[in-house]
Design an enzyme around this catalytic site. Structure first.
Site, PDB file in Angstrom:
ATOM      1  N   CYS A 102       0.834  -1.206   0.000  1.00  0.00           N
ATOM      2  CA  CYS A 102       0.000   0.000   0.000  1.00  0.00           C
ATOM      3  C   CYS A 102       0.872   1.262   0.000  1.00  0.00           C
ATOM      4  O   CYS A 102       1.498   1.586   1.011  1.00  0.00           O
ATOM      5  CB  CYS A 102      -0.909  -0.049   1.233  1.00  0.00           C
ATOM      6  SG  CYS A 102      -1.807   1.458   1.573  1.00  0.00           S
ATOM      7  N   CYS A 151      -0.004   3.881   2.568  1.00  0.00           N
ATOM      8  CA  CYS A 151       0.413   3.390   3.888  1.00  0.00           C
ATOM      9  C   CYS A 151       1.877   3.725   4.154  1.00  0.00           C
ATOM     10  O   CYS A 151       2.247   4.111   5.266  1.00  0.00           O
ATOM     11  CB  CYS A 151       0.229   1.874   3.986  1.00  0.00           C
ATOM     12  SG  CYS A 151      -1.470   1.312   3.865  1.00  0.00           S
TER      13      CYS A 151
END
Length: 104
Positions: A31, A34
């Site tokens: 991600c 993230c």
């Protein structure tokens, strides 16, 4: 104290025994937002280690913890202030916005 990477509910429970503001951040290796938010959390940890405890949970390695906190998208963070669970913070947010939210 460095950011703690949590893999079990027991570990999470131990880390929640604190008077500090707790941020539980749910993330995954794949991600990109993230990773960007991870850098924000690193900065926050450097500046406010005395007031904030940051816990990171990899949703791929600990799906049961993610399910317990009803994580539907990542990055997803939960604040616990004075033992009270607050509304989720979903997505990337800049450091200054995060500081305002947690009140540091």
């Amino acid at each position: 104290m460095a950011i703690a990477h949590i893999t079990t509910k027991q570990e999470l429970g131990e880390h929640l025994k604190t008077k500090k503001i707790v941020i539980i951040n749910f993330w995954a290796e794949w991600c990109s937002p993230c990773k960007m938010f991870g850098m924000v959390l690193n900065q926050l940890d450097e500046e406010y280690d005395d007031k904030v405890k940051i816990l990171r949970v990899n949703v791929d390695k600990s799906p049961e913890i993610a399910a317990e906190y009803q994580v539907l998208g990542i990055p997803h963070s939960r604040l616990i202030i004075h033992n009270k669970l607050h509304e989720p913070i979903v997505g990337y947010i800049p450091l200054e916005n995060l500081k305002q939210i947690i009140g540091v």
